[in-house]
Design an enzyme around this catalytic site. Sequence first.
Site, mmCIF file in Angstrom:
data_model
loop_
_atom_site.group_PDB
_atom_site.id
_atom_site.type_symbol
_atom_site.label_atom_id
_atom_site.label_comp_id
_atom_site.label_asym_id
_atom_site.label_seq_id
_atom_site.Cartn_x
_atom_site.Cartn_y
_atom_site.Cartn_z
ATOM 1 N N GLY A 11 0.856 -1.197 0.000
ATOM 2 C CA GLY A 11 0.000 0.000 0.000
ATOM 3 C C GLY A 11 0.883 1.235 0.000
ATOM 4 O O GLY A 11 0.524 2.291 0.523
ATOM 5 N N LEU A 13 1.797 3.303 -2.234
ATOM 6 C CA LEU A 13 1.470 4.500 -3.018
ATOM 7 C C LEU A 13 0.423 5.363 -2.319
ATOM 8 O O LEU A 13 0.053 6.416 -2.811
ATOM 9 C CB LEU A 13 0.951 4.101 -4.405
ATOM 10 C CG LEU A 13 1.920 3.279 -5.267
ATOM 11 C CD1 LEU A 13 1.293 2.991 -6.623
ATOM 12 C CD2 LEU A 13 3.247 4.003 -5.440
ATOM 13 N N ASP A 37 2.362 -2.118 -4.234
ATOM 14 C CA ASP A 37 0.981 -1.634 -4.252
ATOM 15 C C ASP A 37 0.275 -2.355 -5.394
ATOM 16 O O ASP A 37 0.933 -2.917 -6.283
ATOM 17 C CB ASP A 37 0.955 -0.101 -4.468
ATOM 18 C CG ASP A 37 -0.323 0.551 -3.954
ATOM 19 O OD1 ASP A 37 -0.248 1.297 -2.958
ATOM 20 O OD2 ASP A 37 -1.403 0.305 -4.541
ATOM 21 N N ILE A 38 -1.050 -2.280 -5.398
ATOM 22 C CA ILE A 38 -1.802 -2.931 -6.474
ATOM 23 C C ILE A 38 -1.818 -2.057 -7.728
ATOM 24 O O ILE A 38 -2.088 -2.527 -8.828
ATOM 25 C CB ILE A 38 -3.236 -3.280 -5.999
ATOM 26 C CG1 ILE A 38 -3.850 -4.351 -6.884
ATOM 27 C CG2 ILE A 38 -4.108 -2.040 -5.889
ATOM 28 C CD1 ILE A 38 -5.080 -5.001 -6.290
ATOM 29 N N ARG A 39 -1.497 -0.764 -7.566
ATOM 30 C CA ARG A 39 -1.523 0.198 -8.688
ATOM 31 C C ARG A 39 -0.134 0.373 -9.277
ATOM 32 O O ARG A 39 0.859 0.029 -8.657
ATOM 33 C CB ARG A 39 -1.966 1.573 -8.201
ATOM 34 C CG ARG A 39 -3.319 1.656 -7.618
ATOM 35 C CD ARG A 39 -3.629 3.084 -7.256
ATOM 36 N NE ARG A 39 -3.190 3.477 -5.938
ATOM 37 C CZ ARG A 39 -2.828 4.717 -5.607
ATOM 38 N NH1 ARG A 39 -2.807 5.674 -6.517
ATOM 39 N NH2 ARG A 39 -2.476 5.015 -4.372
ATOM 40 N N ASP A 54 -0.753 -7.678 -5.095
ATOM 41 C CA ASP A 54 -2.085 -7.640 -4.491
ATOM 42 C C ASP A 54 -1.970 -8.352 -3.141
ATOM 43 O O ASP A 54 -1.667 -9.545 -3.092
ATOM 44 C CB ASP A 54 -3.069 -8.371 -5.426
ATOM 45 C CG ASP A 54 -4.477 -8.396 -4.851
ATOM 46 O OD1 ASP A 54 -4.663 -8.027 -3.668
ATOM 47 O OD2 ASP A 54 -5.387 -8.808 -5.591
ATOM 48 N N TYR A 144 -15.697 -0.572 7.660
ATOM 49 C CA TYR A 144 -14.293 -0.249 7.926
ATOM 50 C C TYR A 144 -13.970 -0.473 9.412
ATOM 51 O O TYR A 144 -13.005 -1.155 9.770
ATOM 52 C CB TYR A 144 -14.049 1.206 7.521
ATOM 53 C CG TYR A 144 -12.666 1.738 7.802
ATOM 54 C CD1 TYR A 144 -11.565 1.287 7.087
ATOM 55 C CD2 TYR A 144 -12.464 2.717 8.781
ATOM 56 C CE1 TYR A 144 -10.293 1.808 7.334
ATOM 57 C CE2 TYR A 144 -11.202 3.237 9.025
ATOM 58 C CZ TYR A 144 -10.123 2.778 8.299
ATOM 59 O OH TYR A 144 -8.869 3.289 8.540
ATOM 60 N N LYS A 148 -11.559 -3.227 11.209
ATOM 61 C CA LYS A 148 -10.412 -2.836 12.043
ATOM 62 C C LYS A 148 -10.513 -3.487 13.428
ATOM 63 O O LYS A 148 -9.508 -3.939 13.978
ATOM 64 C CB LYS A 148 -10.326 -1.315 12.173
ATOM 65 C CG LYS A 148 -9.916 -0.608 10.877
ATOM 66 C CD LYS A 148 -8.497 -0.955 10.445
ATOM 67 C CE LYS A 148 -8.038 -0.170 9.242
ATOM 68 N NZ LYS A 148 -6.739 -0.601 8.718
HETATM 69 P P1 NAD Z 1 -4.680 5.068 1.084
HETATM 70 O O1 NAD Z 1 -6.034 4.718 0.553
HETATM 71 O O2 NAD Z 1 -4.105 6.402 0.777
HETATM 72 O O3 NAD Z 1 -3.620 3.955 0.637
HETATM 73 C C1 NAD Z 1 -3.909 2.583 0.583
HETATM 74 C C2 NAD Z 1 -3.080 1.992 -0.523
HETATM 75 O O4 NAD Z 1 -3.372 0.582 -0.581
HETATM 76 C C3 NAD Z 1 -3.396 2.566 -1.903
HETATM 77 O O5 NAD Z 1 -2.231 3.052 -2.527
HETATM 78 C C4 NAD Z 1 -3.996 1.390 -2.666
HETATM 79 O O6 NAD Z 1 -3.670 1.385 -4.058
HETATM 80 C C5 NAD Z 1 -3.361 0.212 -1.951
HETATM 81 N N1 NAD Z 1 -4.115 -1.017 -2.134
HETATM 82 C C6 NAD Z 1 -5.461 -1.158 -2.243
HETATM 83 N N2 NAD Z 1 -5.767 -2.436 -2.434
HETATM 84 C C7 NAD Z 1 -4.609 -3.135 -2.437
HETATM 85 C C8 NAD Z 1 -4.283 -4.491 -2.595
HETATM 86 N N3 NAD Z 1 -5.240 -5.429 -2.800
HETATM 87 N N4 NAD Z 1 -2.977 -4.864 -2.552
HETATM 88 C C9 NAD Z 1 -1.994 -3.928 -2.384
HETATM 89 N N5 NAD Z 1 -2.255 -2.615 -2.237
HETATM 90 C C10 NAD Z 1 -3.547 -2.226 -2.261
HETATM 91 O O7 NAD Z 1 -4.760 4.838 2.674
HETATM 92 P P2 NAD Z 1 -3.834 5.502 3.786
HETATM 93 O O8 NAD Z 1 -4.502 6.730 4.235
HETATM 94 O O9 NAD Z 1 -2.429 5.519 3.347
HETATM 95 O O10 NAD Z 1 -4.042 4.404 4.943
HETATM 96 C C11 NAD Z 1 -3.165 3.307 5.077
HETATM 97 C C12 NAD Z 1 -3.625 2.455 6.245
HETATM 98 O O11 NAD Z 1 -3.731 3.268 7.439
HETATM 99 C C13 NAD Z 1 -4.995 1.797 6.077
HETATM 100 O O12 NAD Z 1 -4.985 0.549 6.710
HETATM 101 C C14 NAD Z 1 -5.916 2.719 6.824
HETATM 102 O O13 NAD Z 1 -7.046 2.054 7.288
HETATM 103 C C15 NAD Z 1 -5.040 3.147 7.977
HETATM 104 N N6 NAD Z 1 -5.486 4.413 8.560
HETATM 105 C C16 NAD Z 1 -5.397 5.576 7.844
HETATM 106 C C17 NAD Z 1 -5.843 6.753 8.414
HETATM 107 C C18 NAD Z 1 -5.773 8.059 7.661
HETATM 108 O O14 NAD Z 1 -6.259 9.081 8.170
HETATM 109 N N7 NAD Z 1 -5.183 8.104 6.476
HETATM 110 C C19 NAD Z 1 -6.362 6.750 9.721
HETATM 111 C C20 NAD Z 1 -6.465 5.538 10.392
HETATM 112 C C21 NAD Z 1 -6.000 4.379 9.819
HETATM 113 N N1 SER Z 2 -8.982 8.569 8.579
HETATM 114 C C1 SER Z 2 -9.688 7.357 8.448
HETATM 115 C C2 SER Z 2 -10.986 7.522 7.758
HETATM 116 O O1 SER Z 2 -11.536 8.605 7.828
HETATM 117 C C3 SER Z 2 -9.950 6.794 9.828
HETATM 118 O O2 SER Z 2 -9.323 5.590 9.919
HETATM 119 O O3 SER Z 2 -11.444 6.598 7.173
#
Ligand code: NAD
Ligand code: SER
Length: 322
Positions: A11, A13, A37-39, A54, A144, A148
């Site tokens: 993940g 990207l 990443d998947i992308r 993936d 979601y 979690k």
């Molecule tokens: P994001 O959506 O920006 O990034 C997720 C990445 O996962 C993307 O680049 C996507 O292409 C990749 N992805 C999707 N499906 C995939 C697959 N099958 N295989 C490989 N890669 C895949 O999310 P983020 O904000 O970077 O969050 C990352 C993690 O942190 C997540 O688990 C999210 O739940 C957690 N999180 C984020 C926040 C936040 O505010 N951003 C808060 C709490 C928890």
């Molecule tokens: N920032 C995240 C969301 O809004 C919380 O995990 O989904």
Amino acid sequence: MSITHKTLIIGALGQIGSELAETLYARHGVENIICADIREPQTVQIEGKYLKLDVTDKAGLYEVIEQHEIRVIYNLAAILSAKGEQNPEWAWHLNMSGLLNSLEAARHFKGLQIFWPSSIAVFGPHSPRQNTPQYTVMDPNTVYGISKLAGERWCEYYAQKYGVDVRSIRYPGLIGYKSAPGGGTTDYAVDIYHYAVQHKPFTCFLSENTYLPMMYMEDAIRATLELMEAPAEKVKNRSSYNLGGISFSPKEIAASIQKHIPDFECTYVPDFRQAIADSWPQSIDDADAKMDWGWKGKYDMEAMTQIMLENITKQYLPQTQN
Ligand code: NAD
Ligand code: SER
């Protein structure tokens, strides 16, 4: 701290992955970090090795771990809260099977350390909303949040039953300028800066007094690395740690922007994401993270606004001035 083994970011990207990669490159050397990443990496610059992977493909994941002698995995691949509600089955599948594949890999490849992020979304309408404790009622009502909470239980199960070194943080809403947010309820607090620097009015999808726990990205990355590098005996919680950060409402972040851009206008038109935000905590008690591994946040809202505005402004300058 120097390492001789390799780290895999899945993940990579995404919003967190791209910033984590930059920090890990600087700390451990580009050659020791593998981004997946998947992308395709079209907009995000990847300095080091990049693999298309993936996370739901268990055999593919095992092959990467074996081939590259991976010893640490940051599994950040997930569907976030708002996007998850559009396709609950997909969100459940990705969020759960991705985690289970990583945990199984750690059981199979001895000594593999896993980081997997949880979220404030594990709490629900019956959880206390102020200073939400580490242990309390948890009744998440988004797919979601359900994924979690189930994921946290799996982490603890694998740690206790199989001795897997898995570590996790319940991130609040994360705010950074380096990459675009990916479908979360807290993401208005990133988008708002992009509108402000372009002198465009912003329509917020949450009401003006909706308080949520948030954190500047640099603090979140530092917390992640501090937890991962803490001696194992200090990591007493193997489900997921509360992490507090800063709490503010859309009205307050708009006001902090207006101190720099006085003509910035923000209006409030709540949509389906309002119900999600209303089911989440407004502030978090992170006493356990402080006590166990010495967590201390650095950035407040004003400092974050200044950094966000300065850096996002540069992104909108014509290339020659950039
Ligand atoms: P994001 O959506 O920006 O990034 C997720 C990445 O996962 C993307 O680049 C996507 O292409 C990749 N992805 C999707 N499906 C995939 C697959 N099958 N295989 C490989 N890669 C895949 O999310 P983020 O904000 O970077 O969050 C990352 C993690 O942190 C997540 O688990 C999210 O739940 C957690 N999180 C984020 C926040 C936040 O505010 N951003 C808060 C709490 C928890
Ligand atoms: N920032 C995240 C969301 O809004 C919380 O995990 O989904």
